[in-house]
Design an enzyme around this catalytic site. Structure first.
Site, PDB file in Angstrom:
ATOM      1  N   GLY A  19       0.878  -0.960   0.027  1.00  0.00           N
ATOM      2  CA  GLY A  19      -0.099   0.012   0.039  1.00  0.00           C
ATOM      3  C   GLY A  19       0.780   1.309   0.033  1.00  0.00           C
ATOM      4  N   GLN A  20       0.093   2.589   0.068  1.00  0.00           N
ATOM      5  CA  GLN A  20       0.907   3.656  -0.085  1.00  0.00           C
ATOM      6  C   GLN A  20       1.723   3.771   1.198  1.00  0.00           C
ATOM      7  OE1 GLN A  20      -1.064   7.367  -1.391  1.00  0.00           O
ATOM      8  NE2 GLN A  20      -2.860   6.539  -0.526  1.00  0.00           N
ATOM      9  N   ASP A  46      -2.462 -12.395   5.389  1.00  0.00           N
ATOM     10  CA  ASP A  46      -3.776 -11.573   5.090  1.00  0.00           C
ATOM     11  C   ASP A  46      -4.155 -11.565   6.712  1.00  0.00           C
ATOM     12  OD1 ASP A  46      -6.369 -11.270   5.397  1.00  0.00           O
ATOM     13  OD2 ASP A  46      -6.815 -12.776   3.544  1.00  0.00           O
ATOM     14  N   ILE A  47      -4.279 -10.104   7.001  1.00  0.00           N
ATOM     15  CA  ILE A  47      -4.680 -10.030   8.608  1.00  0.00           C
ATOM     16  C   ILE A  47      -6.031 -10.485   8.829  1.00  0.00           C
ATOM     17  CG2 ILE A  47      -3.068  -8.043   8.699  1.00  0.00           C
ATOM     18  CD1 ILE A  47      -5.666  -6.245   9.047  1.00  0.00           C
ATOM     19  N   ALA A  70      -5.031  -2.269   5.409  1.00  0.00           N
ATOM     20  CA  ALA A  70      -6.703  -1.815   5.535  1.00  0.00           C
ATOM     21  C   ALA A  70      -7.312  -1.873   4.487  1.00  0.00           C
ATOM     22  CB  ALA A  70      -6.348  -0.208   6.044  1.00  0.00           C
ATOM     23  N   THR A 111      -7.401   7.074  11.023  1.00  0.00           N
ATOM     24  CA  THR A 111      -7.657   8.030  10.014  1.00  0.00           C
ATOM     25  C   THR A 111      -8.533   9.017  10.711  1.00  0.00           C
ATOM     26  OG1 THR A 111      -8.988   8.485   8.183  1.00  0.00           O
ATOM     27  CG2 THR A 111      -9.717   6.598   9.568  1.00  0.00           C
ATOM     28  N   TYR A 135     -16.530   2.962   6.689  1.00  0.00           N
ATOM     29  CA  TYR A 135     -15.082   2.999   6.843  1.00  0.00           C
ATOM     30  C   TYR A 135     -14.531   3.694   8.037  1.00  0.00           C
ATOM     31  CZ  TYR A 135     -10.307   4.795   5.993  1.00  0.00           C
ATOM     32  OH  TYR A 135      -8.953   5.060   6.205  1.00  0.00           O
ATOM     33  N   LYS A 139     -12.655   1.675  11.333  1.00  0.00           N
ATOM     34  CA  LYS A 139     -11.118   2.338  11.788  1.00  0.00           C
ATOM     35  C   LYS A 139     -11.197   2.623  13.171  1.00  0.00           C
ATOM     36  CE  LYS A 139      -7.803   2.663   9.639  1.00  0.00           C
ATOM     37  NZ  LYS A 139      -6.975   1.511   9.309  1.00  0.00           N
ATOM     38  N   TRP A 160      -5.635  12.528   4.390  1.00  0.00           N
ATOM     39  CA  TRP A 160      -5.605  12.954   2.899  1.00  0.00           C
ATOM     40  C   TRP A 160      -4.165  12.420   2.327  1.00  0.00           C
ATOM     41  CZ3 TRP A 160      -7.522  18.394   1.414  1.00  0.00           C
ATOM     42  CH2 TRP A 160      -8.815  18.785   1.784  1.00  0.00           C
TER      43      TRP A 160
HETATM   44  N1  NAP Z   1      -5.443   6.856   1.833  1.00  0.00           N
HETATM   45  C1  NAP Z   1      -5.526   7.811   2.803  1.00  0.00           C
HETATM   46  O1  NAP Z   1      -6.041   8.838   2.301  1.00  0.00           O
HETATM   47  C2  NAP Z   1      -5.729   7.753   4.191  1.00  0.00           C
HETATM   48  C3  NAP Z   1      -6.091   8.645   4.989  1.00  0.00           C
HETATM   49  C4  NAP Z   1      -6.176   8.386   6.482  1.00  0.00           C
HETATM   50  C5  NAP Z   1      -5.627   7.440   6.951  1.00  0.00           C
HETATM   51  N2  NAP Z   1      -5.437   6.112   6.073  1.00  0.00           N
HETATM   52  C6  NAP Z   1      -4.855   4.919   6.930  1.00  0.00           C
HETATM   53  O2  NAP Z   1      -3.651   4.803   6.514  1.00  0.00           O
HETATM   54  C7  NAP Z   1      -3.369   3.477   6.594  1.00  0.00           C
HETATM   55  C8  NAP Z   1      -2.387   3.372   5.270  1.00  0.00           C
HETATM   56  O3  NAP Z   1      -3.303   3.802   4.212  1.00  0.00           O
HETATM   57  P1  NAP Z   1      -2.869   3.410   2.602  1.00  0.00           P
HETATM   58  O4  NAP Z   1      -3.093   4.807   1.724  1.00  0.00           O
HETATM   59  O5  NAP Z   1      -1.249   3.294   2.434  1.00  0.00           O
HETATM   60  O6  NAP Z   1      -3.559   2.349   2.294  1.00  0.00           O
HETATM   61  P2  NAP Z   1      -3.526   1.379   0.976  1.00  0.00           P
HETATM   62  O7  NAP Z   1      -2.674   2.104   0.075  1.00  0.00           O
HETATM   63  O8  NAP Z   1      -4.962   1.022   0.409  1.00  0.00           O
HETATM   64  O9  NAP Z   1      -2.789   0.204   1.458  1.00  0.00           O
HETATM   65  C9  NAP Z   1      -3.409  -0.671   2.228  1.00  0.00           C
HETATM   66  C10 NAP Z   1      -3.050  -2.309   1.880  1.00  0.00           C
HETATM   67  O10 NAP Z   1      -3.713  -3.141   2.555  1.00  0.00           O
HETATM   68  C11 NAP Z   1      -3.760  -4.337   2.004  1.00  0.00           C
HETATM   69  N3  NAP Z   1      -4.938  -5.101   2.399  1.00  0.00           N
HETATM   70  C12 NAP Z   1      -5.914  -5.052   2.444  1.00  0.00           C
HETATM   71  N4  NAP Z   1      -6.781  -5.999   2.853  1.00  0.00           N
HETATM   72  C13 NAP Z   1      -5.692  -6.701   3.540  1.00  0.00           C
HETATM   73  C14 NAP Z   1      -5.741  -7.961   4.318  1.00  0.00           C
HETATM   74  N5  NAP Z   1      -6.892  -8.624   4.618  1.00  0.00           N
HETATM   75  N6  NAP Z   1      -4.606  -8.271   4.910  1.00  0.00           N
HETATM   76  C15 NAP Z   1      -3.309  -7.719   4.576  1.00  0.00           C
HETATM   77  N7  NAP Z   1      -3.490  -6.731   3.685  1.00  0.00           N
HETATM   78  C16 NAP Z   1      -4.417  -6.150   3.340  1.00  0.00           C
HETATM   79  C17 NAP Z   1      -4.231  -3.718   0.542  1.00  0.00           C
HETATM   80  O11 NAP Z   1      -3.892  -4.697  -0.379  1.00  0.00           O
HETATM   81  P3  NAP Z   1      -5.038  -4.541  -1.624  1.00  0.00           P
HETATM   82  O12 NAP Z   1      -4.962  -3.201  -2.244  1.00  0.00           O
HETATM   83  O13 NAP Z   1      -4.527  -5.734  -2.709  1.00  0.00           O
HETATM   84  O14 NAP Z   1      -6.528  -4.717  -1.180  1.00  0.00           O
HETATM   85  C18 NAP Z   1      -3.232  -2.623   0.390  1.00  0.00           C
HETATM   86  O15 NAP Z   1      -2.108  -3.070  -0.242  1.00  0.00           O
HETATM   87  C19 NAP Z   1      -4.517   2.691   6.566  1.00  0.00           C
HETATM   88  O16 NAP Z   1      -4.904   2.087   7.817  1.00  0.00           O
HETATM   89  C20 NAP Z   1      -5.588   3.839   6.268  1.00  0.00           C
HETATM   90  O17 NAP Z   1      -6.859   3.315   6.637  1.00  0.00           O
HETATM   91  C21 NAP Z   1      -5.464   6.415   4.808  1.00  0.00           C
END
Ligand code: NAP
Length: 304
Positions: A19-20, A46-47, A70, A111, A135, A139, A160
């Protein structure tokens, strides 16, 4: 703590490593000899799979687990609630219980969507949560279960996020600007953009301090410095990218959040106050504008 322990690299097991944040964290940690990284994507861990969690933890025996996994498809969550809770709440519980069995502390990301966005001045860690959608609620439940199950945890709420990968606002804006004459962006939704690589810096800095013995477990906020709105952020993205690429778009139109209908309701003010992180860890916010410039260099200077 004895010297041998201090000289030994800190072993991190990262979930959701593709993920990011997972990617940025792995990349940054690999540049520092201080860390040994075990980066696992969804196919490796897989969590939601209790057995797989136990096996991977027993195999790697990390000093810390950093949960970057996530389900964060905000609109999709409204009709895939079960999957969303499975990952964001039950998955966190399974991970936390397994960590507890092996006395491994856990770092977890959360988040700004745990808040409803009604406080214009921003949210502290002590403010009441009121998620507006599935969502955000999932969380929040993930946070709560972690607090209950594993006292040695760090929760970092961020907002963001943007990076060179994934479905984020910066990449979506660039893609739309290539194909459309006019773009609309919401001008009354305020927040603080945050780069995933900046989050990675903060996560590692926090972990170094707890590894050195600081008893500072708990919940913290982090976001990029300077409040903006989606419309102004969109403008900044196009200006920053404009020095690298010519876009089709000719007009950027501000619209009200009332006219931007999505399946999930979103908080109108997603401002996280980061004073606690500064006073406890001494970690300062970095300006997102600087991070955005850096991202443009990554996007345009790296071979496609
Ligand atoms: N994106 C935002 O703007 C944002 C804002 C605030 C907070 N957050 C939080 O910050 C954290 C990181 O966000 P991010 O943007 O890096 O998220 P992301 O890019 O969507 O990365 C999440 C990763 O988790 C993987 N995943 C999904 N289900 C899973 C499972 N059951 N077991 C293991 N891995 C799994 C996804 O794989 P797949 O893609 O293959 O499903 C993806 O690679 C998260 O907790 C998110 O809630 C994000």
């Amino acid at each position: 703590m004895d010297l041998e322990l201090l000289l030994k690299p800190m072993k991190l097991l990262v979930t959701g490593a593709q993920g990011q944040v997972g990617t940025a964290l792995t990349r940054l940690a690999e540049t520092e000899p201080f860390f040994e990284i075990c980066a696992l994507d969804k196919s490796q861990l897989d969590i939601t799979d209790e057995q797989q969690i136990k096996e991977q933890l027993a195999l790697h025996l990390p000093d810390y687990v950093v949960n970057c996994a996530a389900f964060d498809h905000i609109d999709e969550a409204e009709h895939k609630a079960e999957l969303c809770y499975d990952v964001n709440a039950l998955g966190v519980e399974k991970l936390a219980l397994a960590c507890g069995d092996l006395s491994i502390p856990m770092f977890h990301l959360s988040t700004d969507y745990v808040f409803d966005g009604h406080y214009a001045s921003g949210y502290t860690e002590d403010d009441d949560v009121a998620p507006l959608g599935i969502y955000g609620d999932s969380k929040w439940q993930g946070e709560e279960v972690l607090r209950r199950v594993l006292p040695k945890h760090l929760i970092l709420r961020v907002s963001w996020l943007f990076s060179e990968q994934g479905n984020n606002f910066v990449l979506r804006t660039l893609e739309s600007a290539r194909h459309k004459n006019a773009l609309e962006a919401v001008s009354d939704r305020r927040g603080c953009p945050t780069s995933a690589s900046d989050v990675a810096r903060v996560v590692l800095a926090m972990l170094k301090q707890v590894h050195n013995g600081a008893e500072v477990w708990g919940t913290y906020h982090y976001c990029g410095a300077e409040i903006t709105n989606r419309y102004d952020f969109c403008k900044e993205i196009l200006i920053a990218a404009g020095s690298y690429e010519s876009f089709k778009v000719e007009k950027l139109v501000p619209i009200s959040s009332k006219d931007y209908v999505t399946e999930a309701q979103r908080p109108n003010t997603s401002i996280l106050t980061c004073k606690k992180l500064l006073s406890v860890f001494g970690i300062r916010q970095r300006p997102w504008r600087q991070e955005l410039q850096w991202l443009m260099r990554v996007i345009y200077d790296s071979p496609r």
